[in-house]
Design a protein around this motif. Structure first.
Motif, PDB file in Angstrom:
ATOM      1  N   GLY A 298       0.784  -1.212   0.000  1.00  0.00           N
ATOM      2  CA  GLY A 298       0.000   0.000   0.000  1.00  0.00           C
ATOM      3  C   GLY A 298       0.821   1.269   0.000  1.00  0.00           C
ATOM      4  O   GLY A 298       2.059   1.255  -0.126  1.00  0.00           O
ATOM      5  N   VAL A 299       0.107   2.399   0.178  1.00  0.00           N
ATOM      6  CA  VAL A 299       0.742   3.714   0.124  1.00  0.00           C
ATOM      7  C   VAL A 299       1.728   3.895   1.267  1.00  0.00           C
ATOM      8  O   VAL A 299       2.815   4.461   1.089  1.00  0.00           O
ATOM      9  CB  VAL A 299      -0.343   4.811   0.142  1.00  0.00           C
ATOM     10  CG1 VAL A 299       0.299   6.196   0.243  1.00  0.00           C
ATOM     11  CG2 VAL A 299      -1.204   4.729  -1.115  1.00  0.00           C
TER      12      VAL A 299
ATOM     13  N   GLY B 180       3.561   1.695   2.902  1.00  0.00           N
ATOM     14  CA  GLY B 180       4.820   0.988   2.681  1.00  0.00           C
ATOM     15  C   GLY B 180       5.662   1.641   1.611  1.00  0.00           C
ATOM     16  O   GLY B 180       6.891   1.733   1.734  1.00  0.00           O
ATOM     17  N   LEU B 181       5.014   2.123   0.532  1.00  0.00           N
ATOM     18  CA  LEU B 181       5.765   2.785  -0.523  1.00  0.00           C
ATOM     19  C   LEU B 181       6.336   4.112  -0.031  1.00  0.00           C
ATOM     20  O   LEU B 181       7.453   4.493  -0.397  1.00  0.00           O
ATOM     21  CB  LEU B 181       4.865   3.000  -1.734  1.00  0.00           C
ATOM     22  CG  LEU B 181       5.525   3.650  -2.953  1.00  0.00           C
ATOM     23  CD1 LEU B 181       6.703   2.827  -3.445  1.00  0.00           C
ATOM     24  CD2 LEU B 181       4.516   3.843  -4.079  1.00  0.00           C
ATOM     25  N   ARG B 182       5.587   4.821   0.821  1.00  0.00           N
ATOM     26  CA  ARG B 182       6.094   6.077   1.371  1.00  0.00           C
ATOM     27  C   ARG B 182       7.363   5.836   2.189  1.00  0.00           C
ATOM     28  O   ARG B 182       8.357   6.544   2.044  1.00  0.00           O
ATOM     29  CB  ARG B 182       5.028   6.735   2.253  1.00  0.00           C
ATOM     30  CG  ARG B 182       5.497   8.022   2.905  1.00  0.00           C
ATOM     31  CD  ARG B 182       4.556   8.461   4.009  1.00  0.00           C
ATOM     32  NE  ARG B 182       3.251   8.787   3.496  1.00  0.00           N
ATOM     33  CZ  ARG B 182       2.941   9.971   2.982  1.00  0.00           C
ATOM     34  NH1 ARG B 182       3.855  10.932   2.938  1.00  0.00           N
ATOM     35  NH2 ARG B 182       1.733  10.206   2.540  1.00  0.00           N
ATOM     36  N   ARG B 183       7.342   4.804   3.037  1.00  0.00           N
ATOM     37  CA  ARG B 183       8.536   4.502   3.841  1.00  0.00           C
ATOM     38  C   ARG B 183       9.724   4.163   2.947  1.00  0.00           C
ATOM     39  O   ARG B 183      10.855   4.615   3.188  1.00  0.00           O
ATOM     40  CB  ARG B 183       8.243   3.344   4.795  1.00  0.00           C
ATOM     41  CG  ARG B 183       7.365   3.705   5.970  1.00  0.00           C
ATOM     42  CD  ARG B 183       7.400   2.607   7.013  1.00  0.00           C
ATOM     43  NE  ARG B 183       6.937   1.340   6.468  1.00  0.00           N
ATOM     44  CZ  ARG B 183       5.681   0.924   6.497  1.00  0.00           C
ATOM     45  NH1 ARG B 183       4.742   1.701   7.056  1.00  0.00           N
ATOM     46  NH2 ARG B 183       5.337  -0.246   5.989  1.00  0.00           N
ATOM     47  N   THR B 184       9.471   3.387   1.897  1.00  0.00           N
ATOM     48  CA  THR B 184      10.570   2.985   1.006  1.00  0.00           C
ATOM     49  C   THR B 184      11.166   4.185   0.282  1.00  0.00           C
ATOM     50  O   THR B 184      12.396   4.325   0.184  1.00  0.00           O
ATOM     51  CB  THR B 184      10.060   1.949   0.002  1.00  0.00           C
ATOM     52  OG1 THR B 184       9.488   0.849   0.690  1.00  0.00           O
ATOM     53  CG2 THR B 184      11.196   1.457  -0.877  1.00  0.00           C
ATOM     54  N   LEU B 185      10.304   5.071  -0.225  1.00  0.00           N
ATOM     55  CA  LEU B 185      10.807   6.234  -0.953  1.00  0.00           C
ATOM     56  C   LEU B 185      11.554   7.198  -0.040  1.00  0.00           C
ATOM     57  O   LEU B 185      12.588   7.758  -0.425  1.00  0.00           O
ATOM     58  CB  LEU B 185       9.650   6.948  -1.651  1.00  0.00           C
ATOM     59  CG  LEU B 185       9.006   6.212  -2.829  1.00  0.00           C
ATOM     60  CD1 LEU B 185       7.801   6.982  -3.350  1.00  0.00           C
ATOM     61  CD2 LEU B 185      10.010   5.996  -3.955  1.00  0.00           C
ATOM     62  N   LEU B 186      11.050   7.395   1.161  1.00  0.00           N
ATOM     63  CA  LEU B 186      11.744   8.293   2.095  1.00  0.00           C
ATOM     64  C   LEU B 186      13.079   7.707   2.539  1.00  0.00           C
ATOM     65  O   LEU B 186      14.056   8.440   2.710  1.00  0.00           O
ATOM     66  CB  LEU B 186      10.849   8.568   3.304  1.00  0.00           C
ATOM     67  CG  LEU B 186       9.614   9.435   3.025  1.00  0.00           C
ATOM     68  CD1 LEU B 186       8.787   9.603   4.293  1.00  0.00           C
ATOM     69  CD2 LEU B 186      10.017  10.800   2.482  1.00  0.00           C
TER      70      LEU B 186
END
Length: 470
Positions: free
Chosen positions: A89-90, A92-98
């Motif tokens: 989800g969003v 998990g992707l936010r954590r990865t990008l940051l």
């Protein structure tokens, strides 16, 4: 049952349009229904000097989605709807990008929205929100200042004078009057922001490079064996360049060891090359001059950015005959000399604008002898740089003028010098503190050597040797 709420919503839209211009401007029509299936991540680089960081971030973002767009000077956009299931989800992707931004040392603000411009505006405003529902988009954007849209300062000042300082206030203005007073470009941006119009973005294409690695079954110390171990990599390189009809001007080989750092061997070419056999021969010349700290356990071959390559047609004449093949032979000689002697041992010359002989040229690396036409162009520039009727200049200039002894006011070098022709006067450099005032002569010594000498126009009127003719 699923169709009734949709029909009721459709029937209620005209009443909402008459009562609230904001909804009429921001509600997406059926033509924009495909935008609801997209989710964009907008990354705003909060650093003071993001120059050079966009390319790094865009290159790393390519591992999460193929649709990456740059928004210079401080924005990167990613379409991530199809990648959400890979990151839970969003969130998990936010954590990865940051985490990726922190690894690169780039301070960034990340926001998600159904349209690319909305995601970027939210990130610029410092709002790390995730707006997945298009129906909630306008409400989230309404309180944001107009500065996040980066409209011209004059347009924002005129809107502020009318009491319009937020995106929501701008959306409530009548469309026709807004376009007439502030331009259709700003209105089109509002449509793209809210999803009323499609917002097409150019996909960032990272540069294509070749990179192949090979682990060896045993440690190698001999240069010939190492070059033989690189042969399969050169075969792959030949297929890679042939399929793309491209060439390279740079090649790098990394040799890994057990304990010591990798040994780097770089090769620079004068012209784009696509012949893997020729590249292997030139790299072999560089490898033969390397001193290895430890035996080699692995090797890696990688290229610089690819360039278009157009194979040369065979010449009708033999090399050197009526100019046939001279340009190709010269480039091959330059590359072999640089491979054997090193990058700094062979260099080119560049003509500078100036009359002082010692400041009329400079060194360039690599040599600019890409073709015979460029060499002929340099020769023409040298010829046209000389004044009409001037004495020809020598190719060999001394690093610094050499003072000559005098007798009866005339210069001497292994005996008296015989001055030839009329002098060439050079007076220049008064603007940078290195002013010269000289009279140059061609002179012959007792052995017939042709020299280039000058006499200072100011006292004590010394004579100097500055060059030697071939």
């Amino acid at each position: 049952m699923a169709g009734k709420p949709a029909a009721a919503l459709t029937q209620s839209q005209p009443a909402a349009t008459r009562s609230a211009p904001l909804l009429a401007l921001s509600s997406p029509p059926p033509a924009a229904a495909t935008a609801a299936a997209e989710l964009w991540a907008g990354i705003h680089l909060a650093g003071a000097d993001p120059a050079g960081q966009l390319e790094r971030l865009a290159l790393c973002a390519g591992q999460y989605t193929p649709r990456v767009s740059l928004e210079p000077p401080d924005g990167v956009l990613l379409e991530v709807q199809g990648s959400l299931h890979l990151f839970a989800g969003v969130a998990g992707l936010r954590r990865t990008l940051l985490e990726e931004c922190r690894r690169l040392g780039i301070p960034a603000v990340l926001a998600f929205a159904p349209t690319p411009l909305a995601a970027l505006v939210l990130a610029r405003a410092g709002k790390p929100l995730a707006v997945a529902d298009p129906a909630q988009l306008t409400g989230r954007l309404a309180p944001l200042p107009l500065a996040t849209l980066r409209w011209p300062e004059q347009t924002r000042a005129r809107l502020a004078h009318s009491g319009v300082r937020t995106i929501g206030a701008a959306l409530r203005l009548p469309r026709a009057g807004f376009a007439r007073r502030f331009g259709s470009a700003q209105l089109a941006m509002l449509d793209a922001l809210t999803g009323r119009a499609a917002d097409l973005r150019r996909v960032h294409q990272p540069p294509v490079r070749f990179r192949q690695r090979r682990e060896l079954s045993c440690e190698l110390e001999d240069h010939a064996t190492i070059l033989a171990a690189l042969a399969p990599l050169f075969v792959e390189l030949d297929r890679f360049l042939t399929s793309r009809q491209c060439g390279v001007v740079g090649l790098e080989c990394l040799l890994t060891h057990r304990h010591a750092p990798p040994t780097r061997c770089a090769l620079r070419l004068a012209t784009p090359a696509a012949d893997a056999q020729r590249l292997a021969e030139l790299l072999g010349e560089r490898l033969s001059a390397l001193v290895l700290s430890e035996p080699v356990r692995g090797c890696e071959l990688r290229t610089d950015q690819l360039l278009p390559h157009r194979p040369e047609c065979p010449h009708l004449w033999q090399p050197g005959e009526h100019g046939g093949g001279v340009a190709g032979e010269a480039c091959g000689l330059l590359e072999r000399l640089r491979a054997r002697l090193g990058e700094d041992a062979v260099y080119g010359l560049r003509i500078l604008e100036g009359h002082r002989p010692e400041k009329a040229w400079s060194r360039t690396t690599p040599p600019g002898a890409g073709s015979g036409s460029s060499a002929r162009g340099t020769a023409r520039r040298i010829a046209t740089a000389l004044p009409a009727g001037a004495v020809r200049r020598p190719l060999w200039l001394l690093p610094a003028p050499l003072s000559l002894p005098m007798r009866d006011g005339l210069p001497r070098r292994r005996g008296p010098l015989r001055l030839l022709g009329e002098p060439e006067r050079i007076e220049t450099g008064w603007w940078d503190g290195e002013e010269i005032a000289r009279d140059y002569y061609a002179a012959a010594d007792s052995h017939g050597v042709l020299l280039w000498v000058f006499r200072e126009r100011e006292a004590p009127h010394g004579w100097y040797l500055h060059g030697v003719f071939g």
